[in-house]
Design an enzyme around this catalytic site. Structure first.
Site, PDB file in Angstrom:
ATOM      1  N   ALA A  16       0.592  -1.191   0.034  1.00  0.00           N
ATOM      2  CA  ALA A  16       0.022  -0.025  -0.012  1.00  0.00           C
ATOM      3  C   ALA A  16       0.937   1.095  -0.081  1.00  0.00           C
ATOM      4  O   ALA A  16       0.584   2.253  -0.911  1.00  0.00           O
ATOM      5  CB  ALA A  16      -1.080  -0.009   1.131  1.00  0.00           C
ATOM      6  N   TYR A  63       3.845   1.500  -1.100  1.00  0.00           N
ATOM      7  CA  TYR A  63       4.572   1.495  -2.183  1.00  0.00           C
ATOM      8  C   TYR A  63       3.591   2.100  -3.524  1.00  0.00           C
ATOM      9  O   TYR A  63       4.042   2.950  -3.945  1.00  0.00           O
ATOM     10  CB  TYR A  63       4.927   0.304  -2.752  1.00  0.00           C
ATOM     11  N   SER A  68      26.402 -14.604 -30.954  1.00  0.00           N
ATOM     12  CA  SER A  68      25.852 -15.787 -30.740  1.00  0.00           C
ATOM     13  C   SER A  68      26.757 -16.774 -30.192  1.00  0.00           C
ATOM     14  O   SER A  68      28.075 -16.305 -29.937  1.00  0.00           O
ATOM     15  CB  SER A  68      25.045 -16.474 -31.850  1.00  0.00           C
ATOM     16  N   GLU A 127      26.751 -21.137 -16.540  1.00  0.00           N
ATOM     17  CA  GLU A 127      25.469 -20.494 -16.385  1.00  0.00           C
ATOM     18  C   GLU A 127      24.232 -21.153 -16.858  1.00  0.00           C
ATOM     19  O   GLU A 127      24.566 -21.824 -18.312  1.00  0.00           O
ATOM     20  CB  GLU A 127      25.604 -19.027 -16.832  1.00  0.00           C
ATOM     21  N   LYS A 187      21.343 -21.636 -19.536  1.00  0.00           N
ATOM     22  CA  LYS A 187      21.126 -20.891 -20.925  1.00  0.00           C
ATOM     23  C   LYS A 187      19.552 -20.655 -20.948  1.00  0.00           C
ATOM     24  O   LYS A 187      18.944 -21.296 -21.052  1.00  0.00           O
ATOM     25  CB  LYS A 187      21.607 -21.775 -22.216  1.00  0.00           C
ATOM     26  N   ASP A 241      16.142 -19.494 -22.066  1.00  0.00           N
ATOM     27  CA  ASP A 241      15.326 -19.548 -23.494  1.00  0.00           C
ATOM     28  C   ASP A 241      14.622 -18.399 -23.631  1.00  0.00           C
ATOM     29  O   ASP A 241      13.178 -18.685 -23.234  1.00  0.00           O
ATOM     30  CB  ASP A 241      14.699 -20.797 -23.395  1.00  0.00           C
ATOM     31  N   GLU A 291      19.026 -11.617 -21.089  1.00  0.00           N
ATOM     32  CA  GLU A 291      17.743 -12.420 -21.668  1.00  0.00           C
ATOM     33  C   GLU A 291      16.460 -12.009 -21.053  1.00  0.00           C
ATOM     34  O   GLU A 291      16.192 -11.818 -19.692  1.00  0.00           O
ATOM     35  CB  GLU A 291      17.760 -14.011 -21.183  1.00  0.00           C
ATOM     36  N   TYR A 328      23.792 -11.213 -18.095  1.00  0.00           N
ATOM     37  CA  TYR A 328      24.556 -12.093 -18.016  1.00  0.00           C
ATOM     38  C   TYR A 328      25.787 -11.583 -19.091  1.00  0.00           C
ATOM     39  O   TYR A 328      26.840 -12.392 -19.139  1.00  0.00           O
ATOM     40  CB  TYR A 328      24.185 -13.445 -18.377  1.00  0.00           C
ATOM     41  N   LYS A 341      31.706 -20.175 -19.780  1.00  0.00           N
ATOM     42  CA  LYS A 341      32.382 -18.896 -20.074  1.00  0.00           C
ATOM     43  C   LYS A 341      33.893 -18.828 -19.569  1.00  0.00           C
ATOM     44  O   LYS A 341      33.889 -19.066 -18.158  1.00  0.00           O
ATOM     45  CB  LYS A 341      31.860 -17.710 -19.932  1.00  0.00           C
ATOM     46  N   LYS A 392      23.977 -27.698 -25.187  1.00  0.00           N
ATOM     47  CA  LYS A 392      22.531 -27.901 -25.278  1.00  0.00           C
ATOM     48  C   LYS A 392      22.011 -28.938 -24.656  1.00  0.00           C
ATOM     49  O   LYS A 392      22.704 -30.077 -24.514  1.00  0.00           O
ATOM     50  CB  LYS A 392      22.310 -27.605 -26.718  1.00  0.00           C
ATOM     51  N   CYS A 401      10.552 -31.748 -61.867  1.00  0.00           N
ATOM     52  CA  CYS A 401      10.028 -30.492 -60.967  1.00  0.00           C
ATOM     53  C   CYS A 401       8.701 -30.370 -60.747  1.00  0.00           C
ATOM     54  O   CYS A 401       7.851 -30.363 -61.831  1.00  0.00           O
ATOM     55  CB  CYS A 401      10.748 -29.450 -61.517  1.00  0.00           C
ATOM     56  N   CYS A 416       7.610 -26.798 -62.372  1.00  0.00           N
ATOM     57  CA  CYS A 416       7.513 -26.607 -63.880  1.00  0.00           C
ATOM     58  C   CYS A 416       7.793 -27.669 -64.798  1.00  0.00           C
ATOM     59  O   CYS A 416       7.510 -27.622 -65.960  1.00  0.00           O
ATOM     60  CB  CYS A 416       8.823 -25.386 -64.104  1.00  0.00           C
ATOM     61  N   CYS A 434      16.074 -29.178 -60.215  1.00  0.00           N
ATOM     62  CA  CYS A 434      15.025 -28.826 -61.339  1.00  0.00           C
ATOM     63  C   CYS A 434      16.273 -28.282 -62.366  1.00  0.00           C
ATOM     64  O   CYS A 434      16.923 -27.316 -62.057  1.00  0.00           O
ATOM     65  CB  CYS A 434      14.198 -27.918 -60.997  1.00  0.00           C
ATOM     66  N   CYS A 474      11.322 -21.746 -64.423  1.00  0.00           N
ATOM     67  CA  CYS A 474      10.764 -22.363 -63.203  1.00  0.00           C
ATOM     68  C   CYS A 474      10.465 -21.112 -62.439  1.00  0.00           C
ATOM     69  O   CYS A 474      11.376 -20.479 -61.837  1.00  0.00           O
ATOM     70  CB  CYS A 474      11.945 -23.231 -62.570  1.00  0.00           C
TER      71      CYS A 474
END
Ligand code: IVH
Length: 720
Positions: free
Chosen positions: A44, A46, A92, A126, A128, A130, A185, A237, A301, A325, A419, A422, A443, A449
């Site tokens: 309250a 806050y 990445s 650490e 990972k 998602d 993340e 991170y 790391k 992973k 193909c 075509c 093809c 095509c």
């Protein structure tokens, strides 16, 4: 606390001071509540602080601060996200799947750094997370900009949305560096995900497939009030630009982030051996389901930042980190059919159409079957029960068939030799040298095509090529079908016929809704296609603007966009750096020394050179280029940033023993200065760096008259 002066009695000077105090105080309480899990005031009280802050801001709108707590619940929606160029690229990670990959990683790091067996090497381990990564920029402790990762170089400005996350401090505590980009993340907990989907269901809105998708969807809302209603979290991170680093190790950087008011993941540990890393991995794997949020592996790391710096990067990922992973998730389902898709190079790609099945929280209805040989090897038949596997964001795959469940009448699959688009013959080319047939059937229709033409156009506008926003696959197919798009230059011509485009789109929309009505068994609407308010006009206006934005493009993207076989982003960069301008490139390719000119480029082999030559030998391709040149300006690509270095553009060979650094480190350093490092000496070599014990390469250097220097001279040359 003394009784605060009523808001309507405050002077503007007092209001300014009061807003500053409230911003500080509320941020402090947010930190106690979230970072330390120990609120110091009641909810309250806050809320009262926040309401007072809002009331003052309403009376004195000009005094609203950039770090105001009210930004957390929704500023005005912006039209669309602006672009942000990251001060440092967002990288990445390389992946490890097996234990050996982790051991290899540690060994590789040790080898690179030339560590002895008993030298210590610590790593952080650490979870990972998602979710989706974001970069948060703080200047003098105040949150000024938040961006998505985008393509790693350029992301989207989602500041207003990120301000609404309670885990993202608007003002940092302690003494942060003047400029600090914190990366981490954005994710959604399982509990918040379940609650969100429950609400979506109640409101008759589509459900999200998994927490990651819903976090991504929530953060990219144009209206920050929606993001605010979605309860997202953030773990810090990593970092981008930082004035003065507050710590010397990854571990201590995380502690510094915590002190500034961020959440860091409490599972993180410091490990000294591969065994400890693997133990951490197994521990996390076993409690994965109870963490309350999704993780898809573990990140290791190198802890010491000086070592991180020495290790540097290989293309887009650091040498000092790896993602371990979790094993892919699998499920059983029925293979209902096999479709053949024709790619931009004519490749016939078999796609499995599956009875939809949930694999690790995601509904999968398509999977790749790779190629003809794979289908035969696994003896995959339509009607079979198959095991599908999905790992992270990799395309789902068919692992195997369950023979016991095969229907009696299932016949072996016969891969088409024509193909499907075509009707041209589809063949497996035979490699002249090895005599082996290519794994892919292609093809032979080439220009006739339409599938190839469409796929080429899609590639042309894709992210690493022209990156034309808003021109997706559906539009390309539609415009192509209606004869509006035949070759890349036609894309730019669209900007001169907005009315035609607009009409096409409204017809398309009408056809779609008609098809929907029919499906639902409703009567057709007898009206002619009519424009849906100004929707189409707006879409076309945006499309025209985004096409016009790409009328200037760098040579490497331009080359990549051409979709020449074997030429992707990396090769296109090498070529662009070598020729600098489009004219120089085209002139060389149209000359009789084209292959030789390409051959001198380190990293461009014979197959690639031949493919480029074949492309230019085709008159149609030259016409395509000519038309394009009328629409776009291709900007020059300069040699790598370090062109000021004395070794930029030089081909260097290291031989013999190096004493001051390991061979891989020497190579990486040379490459970062723009040199090309080759493994053998030829007449293309500019310099040989020879240490003790140098043998045949030294002899070759003498034979070809190449300069030879020792390690000290090399270090002096590159500035130590
Ligand atoms: S470090 C330079 N640490 O994984 C390295 N990434 O596959 C920067 N991720 O784009 C990344 N948890 O979105 C790092 N503890 C963690 C992570 C993490 C999740 C994500 C991140 C990154 C992706 C790479």
């Amino acid at each position: 606390m003394t009784a605060a002066k009523p808001v309507d009695k405050l002077t503007s000077v007092e209001a300014d001071k009061e807003l500053a105090r409230l911003a500080r105080e509320i941020a402090e309480h947010d930190r106690h509540y979230h970072a330390e899990d120990a609120p110091k005031i009641s909810d309250a009280d806050y809320d009262a602080l926040r309401r007072r802050n809002e009331a003052i801001e309403e009376r004195f709108p000009l005094l609203v601060r950039p770090d105001s707590p009210s930004h957390r619940v929704g500023a005005k929606p912006s039209e669309k996200f602006a672009k942000v160029v990251h001060a440092k690229p967002m990288l990445s990670l390389d992946n490890a799947f097996a234990d050996e990959d982790v051991a290899d990683f540690a060994a590789r790091v040790r080898r690179f750094l030339g560590l002895k067996e008993d030298d210590e090497l610590a790593f952080t381990a650490e979870p990972k997370i998602d979710g989706l990564s974001a970069s948060l920029r703080y200047e003098n402790g105040v949150f000024v900009q938040g961006a998505t990762r985008g393509d790693g170089t350029e992301g989207e400005d989602i500041t207003a949305n990120l301000r609404t996350l309670k885990d993202i401090p608007l003002r940092l505590s302690g003494k942060p560096p003047a400029v600090l980009e914190v990366r981490g993340e954005v994710y959604m907990t399982h509990a918040n995900f379940a609650a969100l989907n429950k609400r979506q269901e109640k409101d008759g809105k589509p459900l999200y497939a998994n927490p990651r998708n819903s976090a991504a969807g929530s953060v990219r809302q144009l209206d920050p009030a929606i993001t605010a209603s979605r309860a997202l979290n953030f773990f810090a991170y990593a970092w981008g630009e930082v004035g003065k680093l507050p710590a010397a190790s990854q571990w201590d950087m995380l502690q510094a982030f915590k002190a500034y008011g961020f959440q860091i993941n409490k599972e993180t540990r410091r490990c000294k051996t591969t065994d400890e890393l693997l133990k951490f991995y197994r521990g996390i794997e076993s409690k994965r389901a109870t963490l309350g949020y999704d993780i898809d592996g573990v990140v290791y790391k190198v802890d010491d930042l000086t070592l991180q710096e020495r290790l540097g990067f290989v293309s887009r990922s650091p040498r000092w980190a790896i993602a371990h992973k979790f094993a892919a998730e699998q499920a059983e389902t029925i293979l209902e059919g096999i479709d053949i898709q024709v790619g931009r190079t004519g490749k016939l790609a078999p796609v499995a159409r599956l009875k939809p099945v949930t694999v690790g929280g995601v509904v999968v209805s398509n999977a790749t079957l790779h190629n003809e040989d794979e289908i035969a090897r696994k003896d995959v038949r339509i009607g079979d029960t198959v095991v599908v596997q999905r790992a992270g964001d990799v395309i789902p795959q068919i692992v195997r068939v369950i023979p016991e469940k095969r229907p009696k009448n299932a016949k072996p699959y016969k891969f088409p030799d024509r193909c499907p688009v075509c009707g041209s013959h589809a063949v497996r080319e035979v490699d002249e040298k090895t005599g082996k047939a290519d794994v892919d059937r292609r093809c032979t229709g080439g220009l006739i095509c339409s599938a190839q033409a469409v796929e080429r156009l899609k590639y042309f506008v894709s992210r690493d090529a022209f990156d034309i926003e808003g021109l997706g696959g559906t539009y390309i197919e539609l415009f192509h079908e209606k004869g509006l798009l035949k070759e890349p230059a036609d894309i730019f011509a669209l900007t001169r016929k907005p009315d035609v485009v607009s009409q096409l789109l409204s017809e398309h929309r009408a056809a779609l809704s008609e098809a929907r009505r029919e499906k639902e068994g409703k009567e057709p609407v007898k009206k002619k296609a009519r424009k849906d308010d100004d929707k189409e006009d707006k879409v076309v206006e945006n499309l025209v603007a985004s096409i016009d934005r790409r009328r200037e493009i760098s040579l490497d993207r331009f080359i990549n966009a051409l979709g020449i076989r074997h030429v992707g982003e990396t090769t296109a960069k090498l070529i662009a750096r070598n020729f600098h301008t489009l004219d120089a490139f085209v002139d060389a390719m149209e000359s009789d020394h084209a292959v030789a000119d390409l051959d001198v480029i380190e990293g461009v082999g014979e197959t690639v050179a031949e493919a480029i030559k074949d492309f230019f030998d085709e008159p149609h391709n030259r016409t395509v280029l000519k038309h394009l040149a009328k629409e776009v300006t291709v900007t020059e690509v300069k040699a790598p940033a370090s062109s000021g270095s004395p070794v930029a553009g030089k081909t260097v060979v290291f031989t013999g023993t190096l004493e001051k650094m390991t061979r891989p480190e020497a190579k990486a350093r040379a490459e970062s200065l723009g040199a090309k490092v080759a493994s053998s000496v030829s007449k293309k070599t500019d310099l040989v760096v020879a240490g003790p014990g140098a043998g045949s390469k030294l002899a070759d250097a003498q034979k070809f008259g190449v300069d030879v220097i020792d390690e000290d001279a090399w270090l002096k040359l590159i500035g130590g």
